[in-house]
Design a protein around this motif. Structure first.
Motif, PDB file in Angstrom:
ATOM      1  N   LEU A  81       0.805  -1.227   0.000  1.00  0.00           N
ATOM      2  CA  LEU A  81       0.000   0.000   0.000  1.00  0.00           C
ATOM      3  C   LEU A  81       0.838   1.277   0.000  1.00  0.00           C
ATOM      4  O   LEU A  81       0.346   2.353   0.323  1.00  0.00           O
ATOM      5  CB  LEU A  81      -0.983   0.015   1.172  1.00  0.00           C
ATOM      6  N   LYS A  82       2.103   1.168  -0.398  1.00  0.00           N
ATOM      7  CA  LYS A  82       2.969   2.332  -0.574  1.00  0.00           C
ATOM      8  C   LYS A  82       3.435   2.391  -2.027  1.00  0.00           C
ATOM      9  O   LYS A  82       3.559   1.373  -2.693  1.00  0.00           O
ATOM     10  CB  LYS A  82       4.206   2.252   0.336  1.00  0.00           C
ATOM     11  N   MET A  83       3.684   3.604  -2.529  1.00  0.00           N
ATOM     12  CA  MET A  83       4.237   3.812  -3.865  1.00  0.00           C
ATOM     13  C   MET A  83       3.469   3.016  -4.922  1.00  0.00           C
ATOM     14  O   MET A  83       4.045   2.330  -5.766  1.00  0.00           O
ATOM     15  CB  MET A  83       5.728   3.435  -3.880  1.00  0.00           C
ATOM     16  N   ARG A  84       2.126   3.125  -4.864  1.00  0.00           N
ATOM     17  CA  ARG A  84       1.307   2.313  -5.764  1.00  0.00           C
ATOM     18  C   ARG A  84       1.543   2.632  -7.227  1.00  0.00           C
ATOM     19  O   ARG A  84       1.337   1.778  -8.096  1.00  0.00           O
ATOM     20  CB  ARG A  84      -0.179   2.505  -5.422  1.00  0.00           C
ATOM     21  N   GLU A  85       1.959   3.853  -7.545  1.00  0.00           N
ATOM     22  CA  GLU A  85       2.178   4.191  -8.951  1.00  0.00           C
ATOM     23  C   GLU A  85       3.372   3.433  -9.530  1.00  0.00           C
ATOM     24  O   GLU A  85       3.529   3.336 -10.743  1.00  0.00           O
ATOM     25  CB  GLU A  85       2.384   5.707  -9.110  1.00  0.00           C
ATOM     26  N   ARG A  86       4.217   2.871  -8.662  1.00  0.00           N
ATOM     27  CA  ARG A  86       5.377   2.100  -9.125  1.00  0.00           C
ATOM     28  C   ARG A  86       5.272   0.619  -8.777  1.00  0.00           C
ATOM     29  O   ARG A  86       6.236  -0.129  -8.944  1.00  0.00           O
ATOM     30  CB  ARG A  86       6.655   2.677  -8.502  1.00  0.00           C
TER      31      ARG A  86
END
Length: 209
Positions: free
Chosen positions: A124-129
């Protein structure tokens, strides 16, 4: 059994209370089961799953879409295979295991009870990557009960991970892994024989030793 949407081979046994070929999207294809499969009560197998011969599940198993499973594979009770997974031949997965997407499991692999594989380095962190990175278990790997394998880790052929270990980096072939985080040592001679279940012996007679 309800909502059947599958092609089954000869002598398959599917107990009541199963869903085989769960339709999860428009245009999905029927699940395909090989010969002599045994699917126990509570199991859900999605459409777009392919399973080989002599496949068995325990109770309440979940196998999601685009999973490909070879011959002589056992998946134990309450285990979840979250889809887009490839599993080879002669594999035993014990109860309460979790296998996320994008995992590759080779031939003659053993997963003890409560094994957890992970595919997300930063949940659930840095979802765009975010790119899912499931572990790769090469042929002959053994994972002891309650062990954890982190995302993107490759475990080499015939490596042995003891119960409760946490594998955080790639494991060379023929290595013993112990502890949290996992520490490497040479595989003892007594663990160098190839994985062999009693039920496989008549199909692999030349390798009983």
């Amino acid at each position: 059994m309800e909502e059947a949407f599958f092609d089954g081979g000869k002598d398959c046994q599917i107990q009541t209370g199963c869903v085989v070929g769960l339709k999860y999207r428009e245009g999905c294809q029927p699940a395909r089961l090989g010969e002599k499969c045994s699917i126990r009560t509570g199991t859900i197998i999605y459409a777009d799953v392919q399973v080989g011969d002599y496949f068995q599940t325990g109770h309440h198993v979940m196998i999601r879409e685009k999973t490909v499973i070879g011959n002589h594979v056992v998946v134990g009770t309450n285990t979840v295979i979250d889809g887009q997974v490839t599993i080879g031949d002669f594999v035993k997965i014990e109860s309460n295991c979790y296998i996320p997407t994008h995992v590759t499991i080779g031939n003659r692999v053993f997963l003890g009870p409560n094994v957890t594989l992970a595919n997300d380095r930063y949940p659930l962190k840095m979802r765009e990557r975010y790119v899912p990175e499931g572990p790769i278990l090469e042929d002959g790997v053994t994972l002891g009960a309650g062990s954890v394998v982190c995302p993107g880790v490759r475990i080499g052929r015939d490596a042995f991970v003891v119960a409760g270990a946490v594998v955080t980096k790639d494991v060379p072939p023929g290595t013993l892994v112990i502890g949290v985080p996992g520490r490497f040592s040479p595989l003892p001679d007594k663990l160098k024989e190839r994985n062999m279940a009693l039920s496989w012996m008549k199909y692999l007679p030349e390798e009983k030793a």
